[in-house]
Each structure stands twice: as C-alpha cells, then as structure tokens.
Design a protein around this motif. Structure first.
Motif, mmCIF file in Angstrom:
data_model
loop_
_atom_site.group_PDB
_atom_site.id
_atom_site.type_symbol
_atom_site.label_atom_id
_atom_site.label_comp_id
_atom_site.label_asym_id
_atom_site.label_seq_id
_atom_site.Cartn_x
_atom_site.Cartn_y
_atom_site.Cartn_z
ATOM 1 N N VAL A 300 2.597 8.662 -0.590
ATOM 2 C CA VAL A 300 2.021 7.702 -1.523
ATOM 3 C C VAL A 300 2.892 7.697 -2.770
ATOM 4 C CG1 VAL A 300 0.437 9.405 -2.547
ATOM 5 C CG2 VAL A 300 -0.075 6.971 -2.735
ATOM 6 N N ALA A 301 3.097 6.511 -3.334
ATOM 7 C CA ALA A 301 3.912 6.373 -4.547
ATOM 8 C C ALA A 301 3.031 5.808 -5.648
ATOM 9 C CB ALA A 301 5.101 5.469 -4.298
ATOM 10 N N PHE A 302 2.776 6.623 -6.667
ATOM 11 C CA PHE A 302 1.983 6.207 -7.823
ATOM 12 C C PHE A 302 2.897 5.503 -8.821
ATOM 13 C CE2 PHE A 302 0.134 10.037 -6.016
ATOM 14 C CZ PHE A 302 -1.213 9.723 -5.908
ATOM 15 N N VAL A 303 2.466 4.379 -9.352
ATOM 16 C CA VAL A 303 3.240 3.638 -10.339
ATOM 17 C C VAL A 303 2.740 4.023 -11.725
ATOM 18 C CG1 VAL A 303 3.990 1.368 -11.126
ATOM 19 C CG2 VAL A 303 3.483 1.739 -8.699
ATOM 20 N N LEU A 304 3.647 4.553 -12.544
ATOM 21 C CA LEU A 304 3.341 4.996 -13.903
ATOM 22 C C LEU A 304 4.044 4.054 -14.878
ATOM 23 C CD1 LEU A 304 4.159 8.778 -13.306
ATOM 24 C CD2 LEU A 304 2.026 7.584 -12.792
ATOM 25 N N THR A 305 3.291 3.409 -15.741
ATOM 26 C CA THR A 305 3.863 2.354 -16.578
ATOM 27 C C THR A 305 3.711 2.671 -18.060
ATOM 28 O OG1 THR A 305 3.297 0.727 -14.891
ATOM 29 C CG2 THR A 305 3.808 -0.132 -17.071
ATOM 30 N N VAL A 332 4.669 20.132 0.881
ATOM 31 C CA VAL A 332 4.244 19.185 -0.154
ATOM 32 C C VAL A 332 5.413 18.992 -1.104
ATOM 33 C CG1 VAL A 332 2.647 18.725 -2.051
ATOM 34 C CG2 VAL A 332 1.847 19.941 -0.007
ATOM 35 N N ARG A 333 5.765 17.732 -1.344
ATOM 36 C CA ARG A 333 6.903 17.455 -2.234
ATOM 37 C C ARG A 333 6.528 16.357 -3.211
ATOM 38 N NH1 ARG A 333 13.300 16.845 -0.843
ATOM 39 N NH2 ARG A 333 13.940 15.773 -2.740
ATOM 40 N N ALA A 352 7.759 3.838 -13.815
ATOM 41 C CA ALA A 352 8.373 4.907 -13.036
ATOM 42 C C ALA A 352 7.535 5.126 -11.780
ATOM 43 C CB ALA A 352 8.458 6.188 -13.855
ATOM 44 N N LEU A 353 8.105 5.840 -10.819
ATOM 45 C CA LEU A 353 7.402 6.131 -9.568
ATOM 46 C C LEU A 353 7.223 7.636 -9.402
ATOM 47 C CD1 LEU A 353 9.183 3.719 -7.049
ATOM 48 C CD2 LEU A 353 6.992 3.374 -8.204
ATOM 49 N N LEU A 354 6.023 8.033 -9.092
ATOM 50 C CA LEU A 354 5.724 9.421 -8.753
ATOM 51 C C LEU A 354 5.419 9.449 -7.248
ATOM 52 C CD1 LEU A 354 5.167 12.378 -9.587
ATOM 53 C CD2 LEU A 354 2.771 11.703 -9.920
ATOM 54 N N ARG A 355 6.343 10.017 -6.458
ATOM 55 C CA ARG A 355 6.194 10.036 -5.000
ATOM 56 C C ARG A 355 5.657 11.385 -4.543
ATOM 57 N NH1 ARG A 355 10.875 10.113 -2.388
ATOM 58 N NH2 ARG A 355 10.102 9.153 -0.484
ATOM 59 N N LEU A 356 4.626 11.316 -3.721
ATOM 60 C CA LEU A 356 4.084 12.510 -3.081
ATOM 61 C C LEU A 356 4.276 12.366 -1.582
ATOM 62 C CD1 LEU A 356 2.408 15.103 -2.798
ATOM 63 C CD2 LEU A 356 0.344 13.688 -2.981
ATOM 64 N N VAL A 357 4.980 13.326 -0.977
ATOM 65 C CA VAL A 357 5.216 13.338 0.461
ATOM 66 C C VAL A 357 4.661 14.640 1.020
ATOM 67 C CG1 VAL A 357 6.956 13.318 2.284
ATOM 68 C CG2 VAL A 357 7.293 11.938 0.230
ATOM 69 N N VAL A 358 3.877 14.528 2.101
ATOM 70 C CA VAL A 358 3.363 15.723 2.771
ATOM 71 C C VAL A 358 3.785 15.679 4.228
ATOM 72 C CG1 VAL A 358 1.405 15.990 1.215
ATOM 73 C CG2 VAL A 358 1.143 14.597 3.267
ATOM 74 N N ARG A 359 4.028 16.867 4.799
ATOM 75 C CA ARG A 359 4.404 16.992 6.204
ATOM 76 C C ARG A 359 3.601 18.126 6.832
ATOM 77 N NH1 ARG A 359 9.496 15.925 3.908
ATOM 78 N NH2 ARG A 359 10.600 14.158 4.847
ATOM 79 N N ASP A 360 3.273 17.953 8.103
ATOM 80 C CA ASP A 360 2.544 18.996 8.819
ATOM 81 C C ASP A 360 2.607 18.694 10.315
ATOM 82 O OD1 ASP A 360 0.471 21.300 7.980
ATOM 83 O OD2 ASP A 360 -0.189 20.395 9.879
ATOM 84 N N PRO A 361 2.538 19.719 11.163
ATOM 85 C CA PRO A 361 2.494 19.450 12.607
ATOM 86 C C PRO A 361 1.248 18.682 13.047
ATOM 87 C CG PRO A 361 3.114 21.737 12.182
ATOM 88 C CD PRO A 361 2.678 21.152 10.878
ATOM 89 N N LEU A 370 -4.023 12.954 1.894
ATOM 90 C CA LEU A 370 -3.738 11.851 0.983
ATOM 91 C C LEU A 370 -4.728 10.696 1.058
ATOM 92 C CD1 LEU A 370 0.139 11.425 1.081
ATOM 93 C CD2 LEU A 370 -1.253 12.797 -0.431
ATOM 94 N N SER A 371 -5.173 10.369 2.242
ATOM 95 C CA SER A 371 -5.877 9.099 2.428
ATOM 96 C C SER A 371 -7.065 8.938 1.492
ATOM 97 C CB SER A 371 -6.338 8.964 3.883
ATOM 98 O OG SER A 371 -5.228 8.925 4.725
ATOM 99 N N GLY A 372 -7.949 9.929 1.462
ATOM 100 C CA GLY A 372 -9.109 9.801 0.594
ATOM 101 C C GLY A 372 -8.825 10.212 -0.832
ATOM 102 N N ALA A 373 -8.202 11.391 -0.980
ATOM 103 C CA ALA A 373 -8.054 11.970 -2.309
ATOM 104 C C ALA A 373 -7.229 11.084 -3.244
ATOM 105 C CB ALA A 373 -7.411 13.348 -2.198
ATOM 106 N N ALA A 374 -6.172 10.502 -2.760
ATOM 107 C CA ALA A 374 -5.311 9.693 -3.629
ATOM 108 C C ALA A 374 -6.013 8.415 -4.066
ATOM 109 C CB ALA A 374 -4.014 9.360 -2.907
#
Length: 559
Positions: A300-305, A332-333, A352-361, A370-374
């Motif tokens: 998810v990429a949050f837009v910060l203005t 988590v990155r 600006a963009l704040l990108r959150l990337v998560v990975r898991d098996p 991410l889906s609900g919390a973000a």
C-alpha cells in the motif's frame, strides 16, 4: 567471404510488434534473431504452463511470424529465436500449422535439452543456458526457422555464424567475436540509441533495430537499416557491451569472450567496427536459471501532502505497528519517497509517498496485515489521508537463483526439419573461470587544477541492469582525459559513497581500458531477483542514471 548480415527484431517479450516486418522490408538480411527470454519471462511462461500444459512459449512471436512468414520466405531470410521458452517443440509445431494454413513451404527445427526442472524439486522452471551449436546443427540441416528454449542471448548469433562459416568448437577467437556481436544485438534498440545516456544527440523517438555484419574471422560491424531512427556510434555500442556483464571475461557455453580485448572504432555513419576480440575455452559448468514461488506480497502506498511529511509518516507507522505485530509477516519494509517540493504549484508535486510492502509464505498473513488495518485509518490518521490504491489479498511473487551443472550433464538436442534428432556434444575443452588481473590504470590528470562540483553524468555515460539478485553498473568516459580522471576517481569506495544502498554490500570494480570503462557489480542489491520486487527499481535499470546524477568535484578542464 561476404559478411553474414544478422539482424534483431526483439529484445524482450513485449517488444515492438512491427519490428519483424520493419527488418524484413528495411534492407538486406540473411538471418533475423529474436530474443524473448529474460529471467522474469521464464517465470511468466512457467505460470502460463501451469494453466495450460500446451503453453509455455512467447505467443506474441507466433502472431508476428504469421504476418511475415511469406515475406521471410520470399526474401530468403532465416529466423532464429528463443521464443520457444519452456516449450520449443510446441511452438515449432504451431509454426508448422501456421505455415500450412498460409501455404508457405517453411522448414522448422527446434533445440531442446535445456529443461532441468525435474532435477530441481519445488521449482516452477529450471533451465540450463545452452550455446549456439544446436542452432547451427538445425541450420545445417536445412531449417528456415529455428526455435529454442533457454539459450544464451548471444547464441542466437553464434549459431548462425558457425553454421554459415563452418566454424567448429575450439575456434575461440571467431566464436568470441560472434558472442560480442550477439551481446550487442540481443537487446534490440539499446544498440541504436534506446535507453542511452546521451540520447539527446540523435532522434530516438523510434529507433531502428540493429544488425551485425559478421565476418568469417569473427570481426563485425554494428549498424542498422538506412533511414531508420536512432543512431549507432561507439557510445551506443559501448553502453550495450557493458550491459549485464562484469569483468574482462564473459563466459558462455561455447566460449569465454575476453571483453578486455574488444576494440571499437567508428566505421562511417551509423557503423561501428568491433575487432580484436579474443576467446578462451568455456567453463566446465553450465548456468541454470531456477525460478521458484517465493511467497506472497502485498503493498500500500500512502500519499502524504504538504507540510510535516516526516511527522505524517511517523504517525502511520505508529498506527499500523499493532496490526503488524498481531500477525507479523515474515518481511515488513517501509520506504518514504520524497517526491514533494516546497511551495509546489500542483498538489501532486506537493506530495510524497510512504510505501509499505509485506511478504510472507502465507497469503492470508499478507492480506490480513494490510487489507483491513490500512483502510481503517481513512478517517483517523494524518490530514489529507489517501492511498494510491487499496491493498488486496496479496499476490504471489517469484525468486530467481542461479545453479550450475557440468556441461556433460546436459544433453543438447537439435530436432531437424525431417524429425531427426542430433545430439550436440558439449565443448571438449574447458577452462575454469578466473577473474582477469587488474590492468594498469592510465596516468592521472596533473594535480592541482581547478574543480567544480557537478554531476558525474556531464563527463561519463552509464548503463545498468540485473543478473539475479545482483546489479551491474557500467560507466564509461568519452575522452581520454575524462578516462584518466574517471579511472582514479570512481573507486569502489567512492561508488559506495555515491550509491548509499551499496555500502553494506559487496561491490567489485572491473577495469576495461580499451573501452575507457569501469564495470561495477553490486551483490545482493536486488534481493531474490526481479520477480521478488525487492526495491523501487527491481531490475536496476536506472541505477546508472542515478549514479550519473550524483555530484563530485570534477576538473573544470573536463567540463
């Protein structure tokens, strides 16, 4: 003997669809080659094959060929391509069917033996990089169209050259010259001004595709059809020679080409002669590209203005900390990308963009993370809250790794137009791959002259790319004085300063004086390869341009 004119009409799966016809109608050719198989492409084709066992080849090539098969036959142009991907036999059969419908008497052959997937449990695709002598056997057997699976990109040129001139294994210098020609051609318009550091020096709105006039001794001239866009000069050829290579030895299944022996000279408008190439016996092992499913990824990429960008980013991180801790993904990155400007004239340039990337098996983990919390933050976070797109359930991603097997463990087979199967023997002579000893550097510029703080790109070109999880950045100077400065200034330590991501990674510098070039390899900067999307630029395509934008103290005499 008249040179063999070998053209290129594709540098990747998705390249210009009209290029095959453009090359057939633009001038004289003997052979046309098409390269479709990047590391990522093999993963894409493997996923296609999971859905349809009859798939696994580049479908776009078949459409291109159906449109041009009669034209190629009329002009006597042979076509050699690795578009067979994971299923060269299947593509060869589809071509025969198309030729039958069109009434074009075309003889089709293919090369197989590269598929080692069964020997790599859990892999979606594992394929050895074969050389050009399987292609040569097909052409000597009368083929008009040759389809391969995973071969080295340069094999698309070495095979036709070996067939035409009667080269045999062991003719190292001739084969090495063809490898260099093949490496220049393999990425299509990157040799004619595409993706070129000094692109403003010519009209590159629609560059023509390149061709090589290959001589019986392995020397060649790189050029393009008359009247086509782009341009060919020593710089465009240098850039492509440095692309996705490393040191002075460029290893392949048929020969190891000595890139430190390559000499270039302008041979007229849009003509660059390559000569002096020396070759050595190839390594005893073949490279195997192994593609696996790495797990699942969500973003998810949050837009910060506007104002308080850093504080807004900190707030989002704090608000999501609990949600990420409840069901922690394996990785988590967070990345804050500062594209904003002060007193901006548009909202977009104030953001600006704040990108959150998560990975898991586990796909459920990256979905829940991410889906609900973000999205629940929509009315409860920083002022101006919005995202580029809502996160989904998570998508699978792949990882690439290189393995190696003895050449003798792989049986390359040329399947000729009449159905005969010809086993292509591996190289009888091999040589373990070693680094080339560091060559002497040129004399440095006289000390004490005035300098000015300026971008490196004012005096040097660069091109970068990926090999698995590693990146390479080739940097070259266009004048002898600039080379004298660059060779002493751009050390491994200075590279790490200019590219902070590389500070904790292995960086190796290779010196190529004949090209006035340095080639840097950065180990691990791309994680598990392009399919893993480890960083913002997952194939390091723009890493060289970032380096060129960094400022150094440059002698004013060079500026």
């Amino acid at each position: 003997m008249t040179p063999l004119r070998i053209g290129n009409f594709s540098g990747f799966y998705g390249d210009r669809a009209a290029a095959l016809r453009e090359m057939l109608t633009g001038g004289e050719l003997d052979v046309l080659t098409g390269d479709y198989l990047a590391e990522l492409t093999m993963l894409i084709l493997a996923r296609d094959r999971l859905k349809d066992p009859g798939a696994g080849y580049a479908r776009t090539f078949l459409r291109q060929l159906e449109d041009c098969l009669g034209l190629a036959h009329e002009r006597g142009v042979r076509i050699v391509t690795n578009a067979g991907g994971l299923n060269p036999a299947g593509l060869a059969e589809r071509i025969r069917e198309a030729a039958g419908r069109l009434g074009v008497p075309v003889r089709v052959a293919h090369v197989e033996g590269d598929d080692l997937t069964a020997a790599h449990p859990g892999a979606l695709a594992a394929h050895a990089y074969l050389g050009g002598f399987g292609i040569a056997a097909c052409l000597r057997g009368g083929a008009d169209v040759v389809v391969t699976g995973r071969v080295t990109d340069a094999a698309l040129v070495t095979g036709p050259a070996a067939a035409h001139f009667g080269w045999e294994p062991g003719e190292w210098d001739r084969l090495a010259g063809a490898v260099v020609a093949g490496h220049v051609l393999e990425c299509g318009t990157q040799a004619t001004g595409g993706n070129y550091a000094f692109f403003r020096e010519g009209d590159v709105r629609r560059p023509g595709f390149p061709l090589a006039e290959v001589g019986a001794d392995g020397t060649c001239v790189i050029t393009k059809h008359p009247g086509t866009g782009g341009f060919v000069d020593v710089g465009t050829v240098t850039a492509q020679l440095l692309y996705e290579t490393a040191g002075g030895r460029y290893a392949g299944p048929d020969v190891t080409a000595r890139l430190d022996s390559v000499r270039l000279r302008q041979d007229g408008p849009d003509r660059v002669r390559i000569e002096g190439v020396r070759g050595e016996a190839p390594p005893p092992d073949l490279k195997v590209g192994v593609n696996r499913l790495g797990g699942f990824r969500n973003e998810v990429a949050f837009v910060l203005t506007g104002l308080d960008i850093e504080a807004k980013a900190d707030l989002v991180r704090d608000q999501l900390a609990d949600a990420l801790a409840k069901s922690p993904p394996a990785e988590v990155r967070w990345d804050l990308v500062r594209t904003d400007r002060d007193d901006a004239g548009t909202e977009e340039t104030a953001s600006a963009l704040l990108r959150l990337v998560v990975r898991d098996p586990d796909q459920e983990v990256v979905g829940r993370a991410l889906s609900g919390a973000a999205i629940e933050l929509a009315l409860a976070s920083y002022p101006g809250f919005h995202v580029l797109a809502p996160p989904g359930r998570g998508e699978p991603y792949g990882v690439f790794e290189a393995a190696y097997v003895p050449q003798t463990a792989v049986e390359q087979v040329a399947v000729l137009p009449d159905g005969r199967r010809v086993v292509v023997a591996p190289s009888r002579e091999t040589r373990p791959l070693e680094a080339v000893p560091a060559p002497p550097l040129p004399e440095p510029l006289p000390p004490g002259g005035p300098t000015r703080r300026a971008p490196l790109g004012l005096v040097a070109g660069a091109r970068s790319g990926d090999k698995g999880g590693d990146a390479n950045v080739g940097v070259w100077a266009r004048t002898e004085d600039a080379w004298r400065w660059l060779a002493h200034e751009l050390t491994e330590e200075r590279f790490r300063e200019l590219v902070p991501e590389s500070r904790d990674l292995p960086v190796t510098r290779h010196v190529l004086p004949n090209l006035r070039a340095l080639n840097f390899t950065v180990g691990g900067i791309l994680g598990a390869g392009v399919a893993a999307q480890h960083r913002f630029d997952p194939q390091a395509k723009a890493l060289g341009e970032w380096l060129r934008s960094r400022h150094l103290d440059i002698p004013e005499a060079l500026l």
